[in-house]
Write a protein that holds these residues in place. Sequence first.
Motif, PDB file in Angstrom:
ATOM      1  N   THR A  49       0.848  -1.197   0.000  1.00  0.00           N
ATOM      2  CA  THR A  49       0.000   0.000   0.000  1.00  0.00           C
ATOM      3  C   THR A  49       0.879   1.241   0.000  1.00  0.00           C
ATOM      4  O   THR A  49       1.695   1.425   0.895  1.00  0.00           O
ATOM      5  CB  THR A  49      -0.902  -0.001   1.244  1.00  0.00           C
ATOM      6  N   THR A  50       0.722   2.091  -1.024  1.00  0.00           N
ATOM      7  CA  THR A  50       1.536   3.308  -1.105  1.00  0.00           C
ATOM      8  C   THR A  50       0.979   4.406  -0.215  1.00  0.00           C
ATOM      9  O   THR A  50       1.738   5.122   0.431  1.00  0.00           O
ATOM     10  CB  THR A  50       1.620   3.825  -2.550  1.00  0.00           C
ATOM     11  N   HIS A  51      -0.345   4.548  -0.199  1.00  0.00           N
ATOM     12  CA  HIS A  51      -0.953   5.584   0.620  1.00  0.00           C
ATOM     13  C   HIS A  51      -2.436   5.294   0.811  1.00  0.00           C
ATOM     14  O   HIS A  51      -3.000   4.436   0.143  1.00  0.00           O
ATOM     15  CB  HIS A  51      -0.748   6.973   0.002  1.00  0.00           C
ATOM     16  N   PHE A  52      -3.014   6.021   1.754  1.00  0.00           N
ATOM     17  CA  PHE A  52      -4.450   5.971   2.004  1.00  0.00           C
ATOM     18  C   PHE A  52      -5.021   7.332   1.660  1.00  0.00           C
ATOM     19  O   PHE A  52      -4.382   8.360   1.894  1.00  0.00           O
ATOM     20  CB  PHE A  52      -4.736   5.649   3.476  1.00  0.00           C
ATOM     21  N   LEU A  95      -2.715  10.004   3.543  1.00  0.00           N
ATOM     22  CA  LEU A  95      -1.837   9.441   4.556  1.00  0.00           C
ATOM     23  C   LEU A  95      -0.849   8.528   3.829  1.00  0.00           C
ATOM     24  O   LEU A  95      -1.243   7.528   3.231  1.00  0.00           O
ATOM     25  CB  LEU A  95      -2.671   8.638   5.557  1.00  0.00           C
ATOM     26  N   LEU A  96       0.419   8.888   3.872  1.00  0.00           N
ATOM     27  CA  LEU A  96       1.452   8.228   3.066  1.00  0.00           C
ATOM     28  C   LEU A  96       2.202   7.159   3.853  1.00  0.00           C
ATOM     29  O   LEU A  96       2.534   7.355   5.022  1.00  0.00           O
ATOM     30  CB  LEU A  96       2.447   9.289   2.576  1.00  0.00           C
ATOM     31  N   ASN A  97       2.498   6.058   3.192  1.00  0.00           N
ATOM     32  CA  ASN A  97       3.385   5.028   3.727  1.00  0.00           C
ATOM     33  C   ASN A  97       4.801   5.413   3.279  1.00  0.00           C
ATOM     34  O   ASN A  97       5.127   5.280   2.107  1.00  0.00           O
ATOM     35  CB  ASN A  97       2.999   3.655   3.166  1.00  0.00           C
ATOM     36  N   PRO A  98       5.663   5.906   4.171  1.00  0.00           N
ATOM     37  CA  PRO A  98       6.989   6.382   3.763  1.00  0.00           C
ATOM     38  C   PRO A  98       7.843   5.320   3.082  1.00  0.00           C
ATOM     39  O   PRO A  98       8.710   5.646   2.283  1.00  0.00           O
ATOM     40  CB  PRO A  98       7.653   6.830   5.067  1.00  0.00           C
ATOM     41  N   GLN A  99       7.573   4.049   3.355  1.00  0.00           N
ATOM     42  CA  GLN A  99       8.350   2.978   2.726  1.00  0.00           C
ATOM     43  C   GLN A  99       8.073   2.867   1.236  1.00  0.00           C
ATOM     44  O   GLN A  99       8.840   2.238   0.506  1.00  0.00           O
ATOM     45  CB  GLN A  99       8.057   1.647   3.413  1.00  0.00           C
ATOM     46  N   LEU A 102       9.560   6.718  -3.647  1.00  0.00           N
ATOM     47  CA  LEU A 102      10.666   6.496  -4.569  1.00  0.00           C
ATOM     48  C   LEU A 102      11.487   7.762  -4.772  1.00  0.00           C
ATOM     49  O   LEU A 102      12.695   7.685  -4.968  1.00  0.00           O
ATOM     50  CB  LEU A 102      10.138   6.010  -5.927  1.00  0.00           C
ATOM     51  N   GLU A 103      10.807   8.920  -4.732  1.00  0.00           N
ATOM     52  CA  GLU A 103      11.498  10.183  -5.010  1.00  0.00           C
ATOM     53  C   GLU A 103      10.702  11.346  -4.427  1.00  0.00           C
ATOM     54  O   GLU A 103       9.475  11.310  -4.401  1.00  0.00           O
ATOM     55  CB  GLU A 103      11.629  10.355  -6.534  1.00  0.00           C
ATOM     56  N   ILE A 104      11.429  12.364  -3.972  1.00  0.00           N
ATOM     57  CA  ILE A 104      10.798  13.602  -3.510  1.00  0.00           C
ATOM     58  C   ILE A 104      11.400  14.729  -4.332  1.00  0.00           C
ATOM     59  O   ILE A 104      12.611  14.912  -4.338  1.00  0.00           O
ATOM     60  CB  ILE A 104      11.070  13.864  -2.012  1.00  0.00           C
ATOM     61  N   ARG A 105      10.541  15.465  -5.045  1.00  0.00           N
ATOM     62  CA  ARG A 105      11.005  16.610  -5.834  1.00  0.00           C
ATOM     63  C   ARG A 105      10.486  17.894  -5.222  1.00  0.00           C
ATOM     64  O   ARG A 105       9.296  18.022  -4.939  1.00  0.00           O
ATOM     65  CB  ARG A 105      10.504  16.514  -7.279  1.00  0.00           C
ATOM     66  N   SER A 106      11.392  18.840  -5.039  1.00  0.00           N
ATOM     67  CA  SER A 106      11.007  20.129  -4.465  1.00  0.00           C
ATOM     68  C   SER A 106      10.220  20.949  -5.466  1.00  0.00           C
ATOM     69  O   SER A 106      10.502  20.936  -6.663  1.00  0.00           O
ATOM     70  CB  SER A 106      12.255  20.907  -4.050  1.00  0.00           C
ATOM     71  N   ARG A 115       6.885  10.917  -5.500  1.00  0.00           N
ATOM     72  CA  ARG A 115       6.602   9.805  -6.409  1.00  0.00           C
ATOM     73  C   ARG A 115       6.663   8.519  -5.596  1.00  0.00           C
ATOM     74  O   ARG A 115       7.616   8.276  -4.866  1.00  0.00           O
ATOM     75  CB  ARG A 115       7.600   9.747  -7.566  1.00  0.00           C
ATOM     76  N   VAL A 116       5.610   7.696  -5.731  1.00  0.00           N
ATOM     77  CA  VAL A 116       5.520   6.444  -4.977  1.00  0.00           C
ATOM     78  C   VAL A 116       5.500   5.269  -5.944  1.00  0.00           C
ATOM     79  O   VAL A 116       5.357   5.443  -7.152  1.00  0.00           O
ATOM     80  CB  VAL A 116       4.263   6.422  -4.072  1.00  0.00           C
ATOM     81  N   ALA A 117       5.638   4.084  -5.400  1.00  0.00           N
ATOM     82  CA  ALA A 117       5.569   2.868  -6.203  1.00  0.00           C
ATOM     83  C   ALA A 117       4.285   2.868  -7.020  1.00  0.00           C
ATOM     84  O   ALA A 117       3.260   3.342  -6.562  1.00  0.00           O
ATOM     85  CB  ALA A 117       5.630   1.645  -5.289  1.00  0.00           C
ATOM     86  N   GLY A 118       4.356   2.371  -8.215  1.00  0.00           N
ATOM     87  CA  GLY A 118       3.203   2.396  -9.103  1.00  0.00           C
ATOM     88  C   GLY A 118       3.198   3.623  -9.986  1.00  0.00           C
ATOM     89  O   GLY A 118       2.315   3.795 -10.809  1.00  0.00           O
ATOM     90  N   GLY A 119       4.195   4.520  -9.804  1.00  0.00           N
ATOM     91  CA  GLY A 119       4.346   5.686 -10.662  1.00  0.00           C
ATOM     92  C   GLY A 119       3.477   6.877 -10.317  1.00  0.00           C
ATOM     93  O   GLY A 119       3.525   7.892 -11.004  1.00  0.00           O
TER      94      GLY A 119
END
Length: 138
Positions: A49-52, A95-99, A102-106, A115-119
């Motif tokens: 689960t990437t986020h809720f 609500l994000l699952n930090p695990q 994949l990437e944080i862009r400012s 950017r989370v898993a699954g694109g």
Amino acid sequence: PAPEPLAPPEPAPLPEPDPDAGAALALVEEPRFEAVGPGGPRMVDLAATTHFEAVDGVVHAWVEGTRHATPWRTFEEVELAFNHMLFVRIQRTILLNPQAVLEIRSLFGGRARVRVAGGMELASTREAAKRLRFLLGE
């Protein structure tokens, strides 16, 4: 004659370790929950689960880019169900699952695009971006 000194009691022999004891620990499952997605009801691994997302009083779990309805109504219920896990609220409704990051862009003004898993890309508030960067060691 002097009485013979008492010998210290001999410790009882330790029981032999059970060879299957480690196997019992290995069988501990990943946290899972029931959700309803496009293919119907299923058990979902929290690690996938990437986020809720809270929408109209229902909390949805995002798994592999697909939204699944959960039995929860609030993020507090999710956090109570998985009280040993860490989540970060990056918006009022996410609500994000930090695990899963994949990437944080400012972005301008201190906000960020995560950017989370699954694109998927999710917008983050300034304060949440700071917390997330701190947690991830960036």
